[in-house]
Design a protein around this motif. Structure first.
Motif, PDB file in Angstrom:
ATOM      1  N   ARG A 104       0.824  -1.443   0.116  1.00 25.70           N
ATOM      2  CA  ARG A 104       0.146  -0.031   0.133  1.00 25.70           C
ATOM      3  C   ARG A 104       0.622   1.785  -0.100  1.00 25.70           C
ATOM      4  O   ARG A 104       1.799   0.899   0.679  1.00 25.70           O
ATOM      5  CB  ARG A 104      -0.449   0.182   1.129  1.00 25.70           C
ATOM      6  CG  ARG A 104      -1.623   1.628   0.985  1.00 25.70           C
ATOM      7  CD  ARG A 104      -3.246   0.453   2.388  1.00 25.70           C
ATOM      8  NE  ARG A 104      -4.409   1.797   2.341  1.00 25.70           N
ATOM      9  CZ  ARG A 104      -5.071   1.931   1.710  1.00 25.70           C
ATOM     10  NH1 ARG A 104      -4.811   0.328   1.160  1.00 25.70           N
ATOM     11  NH2 ARG A 104      -5.671   2.890   1.815  1.00 25.70           N
ATOM     12  N   GLY A 105       1.046   2.313  -0.966  1.00 25.03           N
ATOM     13  CA  GLY A 105       1.467   3.001  -0.848  1.00 25.03           C
ATOM     14  C   GLY A 105       2.627   3.194  -1.642  1.00 25.03           C
ATOM     15  O   GLY A 105       3.627   4.029  -1.605  1.00 25.03           O
ATOM     16  N   GLY A 106       3.561   1.625  -2.335  1.00 25.34           N
ATOM     17  CA  GLY A 106       4.616   1.089  -2.679  1.00 25.34           C
ATOM     18  C   GLY A 106       4.991   1.758  -4.112  1.00 25.34           C
ATOM     19  O   GLY A 106       3.950   1.545  -4.327  1.00 25.34           O
ATOM     20  N   HIS A 107       5.607   1.045  -4.162  1.00 27.73           N
ATOM     21  CA  HIS A 107       6.470   1.173  -6.035  1.00 27.73           C
ATOM     22  C   HIS A 107       7.112   0.096  -5.825  1.00 27.73           C
ATOM     23  O   HIS A 107       8.181  -0.677  -5.077  1.00 27.73           O
ATOM     24  CB  HIS A 107       7.118   2.278  -6.314  1.00 27.73           C
ATOM     25  CG  HIS A 107       8.219   2.296  -5.450  1.00 27.73           C
ATOM     26  ND1 HIS A 107       9.094   2.345  -5.882  1.00 27.73           N
ATOM     27  CD2 HIS A 107       7.949   3.025  -4.251  1.00 27.73           C
ATOM     28  CE1 HIS A 107      10.026   2.850  -4.954  1.00 27.73           C
ATOM     29  NE2 HIS A 107       9.536   3.289  -4.405  1.00 27.73           N
ATOM     30  N   GLY A 108       7.237  -0.808  -7.116  1.00 33.32           N
ATOM     31  CA  GLY A 108       8.742  -1.949  -7.482  1.00 33.32           C
ATOM     32  C   GLY A 108       7.828  -1.832  -8.780  1.00 33.32           C
ATOM     33  O   GLY A 108       7.473  -1.439  -9.679  1.00 33.32           O
ATOM     34  N   GLU A 109       8.881  -3.299  -9.343  1.00 39.01           N
ATOM     35  CA  GLU A 109       8.736  -3.875 -10.991  1.00 39.01           C
ATOM     36  C   GLU A 109       8.250  -5.623 -10.934  1.00 39.01           C
ATOM     37  O   GLU A 109       8.595  -5.829  -9.790  1.00 39.01           O
ATOM     38  CB  GLU A 109      10.391  -3.858 -11.080  1.00 39.01           C
ATOM     39  CG  GLU A 109      10.373  -3.830 -12.843  1.00 39.01           C
ATOM     40  CD  GLU A 109      11.530  -3.857 -13.102  1.00 39.01           C
ATOM     41  OE1 GLU A 109      12.418  -4.283 -14.027  1.00 39.01           O
ATOM     42  OE2 GLU A 109      12.315  -2.820 -13.219  1.00 39.01           O
ATOM     43  N   ILE A 110       7.891  -5.831 -11.676  1.00 35.21           N
ATOM     44  CA  ILE A 110       7.596  -6.947 -12.696  1.00 35.21           C
ATOM     45  C   ILE A 110       7.906  -7.016 -13.803  1.00 35.21           C
ATOM     46  O   ILE A 110       6.912  -6.576 -14.723  1.00 35.21           O
ATOM     47  CB  ILE A 110       6.190  -6.853 -12.553  1.00 35.21           C
ATOM     48  CG1 ILE A 110       5.253  -6.719 -11.195  1.00 35.21           C
ATOM     49  CG2 ILE A 110       5.695  -8.283 -12.767  1.00 35.21           C
ATOM     50  CD1 ILE A 110       3.792  -6.299 -10.912  1.00 35.21           C
ATOM     51  N   THR A 111       8.458  -8.549 -14.052  1.00 36.57           N
ATOM     52  CA  THR A 111       9.294  -8.582 -15.114  1.00 36.57           C
ATOM     53  C   THR A 111       8.616  -9.961 -15.260  1.00 36.57           C
ATOM     54  O   THR A 111       7.919 -11.096 -15.419  1.00 36.57           O
ATOM     55  CB  THR A 111      10.329  -8.567 -15.070  1.00 36.57           C
ATOM     56  OG1 THR A 111      10.994  -7.194 -14.915  1.00 36.57           O
ATOM     57  CG2 THR A 111      11.596  -8.753 -16.440  1.00 36.57           C
ATOM     58  N   ILE A 112       8.307 -10.528 -16.804  1.00 36.59           N
ATOM     59  CA  ILE A 112       7.668 -11.371 -17.908  1.00 36.59           C
ATOM     60  C   ILE A 112       8.945 -11.424 -18.584  1.00 36.59           C
ATOM     61  O   ILE A 112       9.081 -11.030 -19.455  1.00 36.59           O
ATOM     62  CB  ILE A 112       6.660 -10.771 -18.233  1.00 36.59           C
ATOM     63  CG1 ILE A 112       5.104 -10.582 -17.173  1.00 36.59           C
ATOM     64  CG2 ILE A 112       5.961 -12.543 -19.096  1.00 36.59           C
ATOM     65  CD1 ILE A 112       3.822 -10.106 -18.453  1.00 36.59           C
ATOM     66  N   SER A 113       9.239 -12.547 -18.121  1.00 37.65           N
ATOM     67  CA  SER A 113      10.568 -12.817 -19.460  1.00 37.65           C
ATOM     68  C   SER A 113      10.848 -14.182 -19.859  1.00 37.65           C
ATOM     69  O   SER A 113       9.771 -15.032 -19.153  1.00 37.65           O
ATOM     70  CB  SER A 113      11.738 -13.169 -18.026  1.00 37.65           C
ATOM     71  OG  SER A 113      12.452 -11.829 -17.779  1.00 37.65           O
ATOM     72  N   ASP A 114      10.725 -14.280 -21.150  1.00 43.39           N
ATOM     73  CA  ASP A 114      10.485 -15.257 -22.358  1.00 43.39           C
ATOM     74  C   ASP A 114      11.182 -15.947 -21.818  1.00 43.39           C
ATOM     75  O   ASP A 114      12.672 -16.132 -21.641  1.00 43.39           O
ATOM     76  CB  ASP A 114      10.762 -14.336 -24.318  1.00 43.39           C
ATOM     77  CG  ASP A 114      10.189 -15.622 -24.576  1.00 43.39           C
ATOM     78  OD1 ASP A 114      10.718 -17.123 -24.060  1.00 43.39           O
ATOM     79  OD2 ASP A 114      10.816 -15.284 -25.682  1.00 43.39           O
TER      80      ASP A 114
END
Length: 129
Positions: A104-114
């Motif tokens: 909540r109130g945060g941030h980040g990254e999501i990666t979909i890799s082949d």
């Protein structure tokens, strides 16, 4: 509000393709989808990137205004991709059919890799309070 930014990256030289953005209010029932199907996804990857499912990821807002991301189940027994969620210094794999709560109130990254080629879908998220 949840804000998503997405860039596609391909090749050994990490050439970046188009950038897309989407957002949704932090209201119960709000949904953002990521995949190849333009009819239901707000963020759409190239149609020939078959390592990404028609609906690959779903961001859903719960009753308390908190968000979670899930990797939609697919008919493939062995998925053609890997999904990784990074928040701060902590990273974790997201399994097919799995769910991860976003801070909540945060941030980040999501990666979909082949799994078979140097291609990925890199998404940043920011949960604005």
């Amino acid at each position: 509000m949840l804000e998503l930014t997405m860039a596609t990256v391909s090749g050994s030289e990490a050439a970046t393709g188009g950038m897309m953005m989407a957002d949704a209010p932090s209201e119960a029932g709000a949904v953002l989808r990521v995949g190849r199907d333009k009819s239901v996804c707000r963020i759409v990857v190239p149609g020939d990137w078959v390592f990404v499912s028609p609906v690959h990821l779903e961001f859903a807002c719960g009753p308390e205004g908190t968000w979670e991301v899930s990797w939609a189940p697919d008919s493939e027994a062995a998925p053609a991709s890997e999904v990784r969620v990074v928040v701060g210094n902590l990273g974790q794999s997201l399994e097919q059919g799995g769910v991860v709560a976003l801070p909540r109130g945060g941030h980040g990254e999501i990666t979909i890799s082949d799994r078979s080629a140097p291609r990925s879908v890199n998404m940043g998220f920011y949960h604005e309070l």
